[in-house]
Motif scaffolding. Structure first.
Motif, PDB file in Angstrom:
ATOM      1  N   LEU A   1     -23.747  31.305 -85.358  1.00 27.16           N
ATOM      2  CA  LEU A   1     -23.928  30.033 -84.664  1.00 27.16           C
ATOM      3  C   LEU A   1     -24.826  30.266 -83.461  1.00 27.16           C
ATOM      4  N   GLU A   2     -25.942  29.540 -83.433  1.00 28.53           N
ATOM      5  CA  GLU A   2     -26.902  29.725 -82.355  1.00 28.53           C
ATOM      6  C   GLU A   2     -26.341  29.206 -81.021  1.00 28.53           C
ATOM      7  N   PRO A   3     -26.770  29.783 -79.897  1.00 32.10           N
ATOM      8  CA  PRO A   3     -26.317  29.290 -78.584  1.00 32.10           C
ATOM      9  C   PRO A   3     -26.609  27.806 -78.379  1.00 32.10           C
ATOM     10  N   GLU A   4     -27.689  27.322 -78.993  1.00 31.59           N
ATOM     11  CA  GLU A   4     -28.057  25.906 -78.860  1.00 31.59           C
ATOM     12  C   GLU A   4     -27.198  25.004 -79.741  1.00 31.59           C
ATOM     13  N   LYS A   5     -26.326  25.601 -80.547  1.00 31.95           N
ATOM     14  CA  LYS A   5     -25.488  24.872 -81.505  1.00 31.95           C
ATOM     15  C   LYS A   5     -26.349  24.059 -82.472  1.00 31.95           C
ATOM     16  N   ILE A   6     -27.399  24.715 -82.937  1.00 27.03           N
ATOM     17  CA  ILE A   6     -28.290  24.152 -83.950  1.00 27.03           C
ATOM     18  C   ILE A   6     -28.567  25.238 -84.980  1.00 27.03           C
ATOM     19  N   TYR A   7     -28.510  24.872 -86.262  1.00 21.94           N
ATOM     20  CA  TYR A   7     -28.949  25.778 -87.320  1.00 21.94           C
ATOM     21  C   TYR A   7     -30.430  25.493 -87.561  1.00 21.94           C
TER      22      TYR A   7
ATOM     23  N   VAL B   1     -30.536  21.648 -88.199  1.00 22.75           N
ATOM     24  CA  VAL B   1     -29.282  20.917 -88.402  1.00 22.75           C
ATOM     25  C   VAL B   1     -28.370  21.139 -87.195  1.00 22.75           C
ATOM     26  N   PRO B   2     -28.123  20.115 -86.387  1.00 24.22           N
ATOM     27  CA  PRO B   2     -27.172  20.267 -85.278  1.00 24.22           C
ATOM     28  C   PRO B   2     -25.775  20.598 -85.807  1.00 24.22           C
TER      29      PRO B   2
ATOM     30  N   GLY C   1     -32.644  21.435-100.411  1.00 18.33           N
ATOM     31  CA  GLY C   1     -32.632  21.413 -98.948  1.00 18.33           C
ATOM     32  C   GLY C   1     -32.418  22.777 -98.329  1.00 18.33           C
ATOM     33  N   VAL C   2     -32.212  23.793 -99.178  1.00 15.96           N
ATOM     34  CA  VAL C   2     -32.046  25.160 -98.688  1.00 15.96           C
ATOM     35  C   VAL C   2     -32.860  26.117 -99.545  1.00 15.96           C
ATOM     36  N   LYS C   3     -33.308  27.198 -98.911  1.00 15.12           N
ATOM     37  CA  LYS C   3     -33.911  28.300 -99.656  1.00 15.12           C
ATOM     38  C   LYS C   3     -32.889  29.418 -99.725  1.00 15.12           C
TER      39      LYS C   3
ATOM     40  N   TYR D   1     -23.401  17.903 -87.085  1.00 12.93           N
ATOM     41  CA  TYR D   1     -23.771  17.195 -88.300  1.00 12.93           C
ATOM     42  C   TYR D   1     -23.839  18.124 -89.514  1.00 12.93           C
ATOM     43  N   PHE D   2     -23.454  19.392 -89.332  1.00 10.91           N
ATOM     44  CA  PHE D   2     -23.623  20.340 -90.430  1.00 10.91           C
ATOM     45  C   PHE D   2     -22.787  19.970 -91.650  1.00 10.91           C
ATOM     46  N   ASN D   3     -21.541  19.540 -91.451  1.00  8.79           N
ATOM     47  CA  ASN D   3     -20.682  19.209 -92.592  1.00  8.79           C
ATOM     48  C   ASN D   3     -21.317  18.151 -93.478  1.00  8.79           C
ATOM     49  N   GLU D   4     -21.842  17.112 -92.856  1.00 14.34           N
ATOM     50  CA  GLU D   4     -22.483  16.040 -93.628  1.00 14.34           C
ATOM     51  C   GLU D   4     -23.715  16.571 -94.357  1.00 14.34           C
ATOM     52  N   TRP D   5     -24.530  17.348 -93.656  1.00 10.00           N
ATOM     53  CA  TRP D   5     -25.758  17.878 -94.260  1.00 10.00           C
ATOM     54  C   TRP D   5     -25.442  18.801 -95.423  1.00 10.00           C
ATOM     55  N   MET D   6     -24.520  19.736 -95.240  1.00  7.72           N
ATOM     56  CA  MET D   6     -24.205  20.695 -96.298  1.00  7.72           C
ATOM     57  C   MET D   6     -23.558  20.012 -97.492  1.00  7.72           C
TER      58      MET D   6
END
Length: 222
Positions: free
Chosen positions: A54-60, A11-12, A91-93, A15-20
């Motif tokens: 928060l990953e350096p790549e800004k992706i979860y 999840v970039p 969508g989550v474990k 776009y996290f707010n929409e995904w969560m």
């Protein structure tokens, strides 16, 4: 509630707010009472922040573990989605979840960790609209939420905010359902009287201003 989870997909950050929000909405759809609440055209009275780390790549990344905070005045909501997460693939474990009551401490300052969203005549608030407009909108929004949460709440004549500072220089842009949302991060100082403190706790628990159920307006307090 502290939710420790593993996302099923990458999840970039933008776009996290929409995904969560989709994850939470799906969890609500499997609980009959929460399904009704989700469809009601009223304040949802919950808010969540961005996961850590928060990953350096800004992706979860799928397969990695993150922790997110979800706040709500509705214990049944927290218990309901926690139960659903354990039973249904949303969508989550879930690795762990802990519901932690917030004990009372005087609030002097509220700082937003996620942008606040404020609409004015169909457009998003921007710097040119002025901080006083944003301050007054925060006040009126908090009062409307407080009237839902506390049935005997009486709106004060004066704003509970003593001062407001904008923390970003340019509008903060995020994505939601193909649209671009513009927000701001702020720091507000809060008056010490009882009703001002009640409004500050309302903001802490339900989020500041609009679109809290998709993760905007999450605050920390000092």
């Amino acid at each position: 509630m502290y939710l420790t989870f593993i996302p099923e997909v990458n999840v970039p950050f933008e776009y996290f707010n929409e995904w969560m929000s989709r994850v939470i909405s799906k969890a609500m759809s499997f609980d009959e009472k929460l399904k009704v609440k989700h469809k009601m055209n009223t304040f949802k009275l919950f808010v969540f922040d961005n996961p850590k780390p928060l990953e350096p790549e800004k992706i979860y990344f799928s397969g990695r573990v993150y922790v997110i905070r979800i706040r709500s005045f509705d214990l049944a909501f927290l218990l309901g989605i926690r139960s659903t997460f354990k039973k249904v693939d949303c969508g989550v474990k879930v690795v762990a979840s802990h519901i932690v009551p917030i004990s009372y401490k005087p609030i002097t300052t509220l700082i937003t960790l996620s942008p606040v969203i404020c609409t004015l005549n169909g457009k998003y608030w921007v710097n040119d609209n002025g901080l006083l407009v944003l301050r007054d909108k925060i006040f009126s929004n908090a009062c409307r939420k407080a009237k839902v949460i506390y049935k005997d709440f009486e709106e004060p004549e004066d704003n509970f905010i003593e001062g407001i500072i904008q923390l970003n220089k340019i509008p903060i842009s995020t994505k939601y359902k193909g649209a671009t949302l513009l927000g701001a991060k702020v720091e507000v100082t809060v008056k010490g009287d009882e009703r001002s403190q009640l409004l500050a706790y309302t903001v802490m628990g339900a989020g500041m201003l609009e679109k809290n159920s998709i993760g905007y307006g999450f605050c920390i307090a000092k």
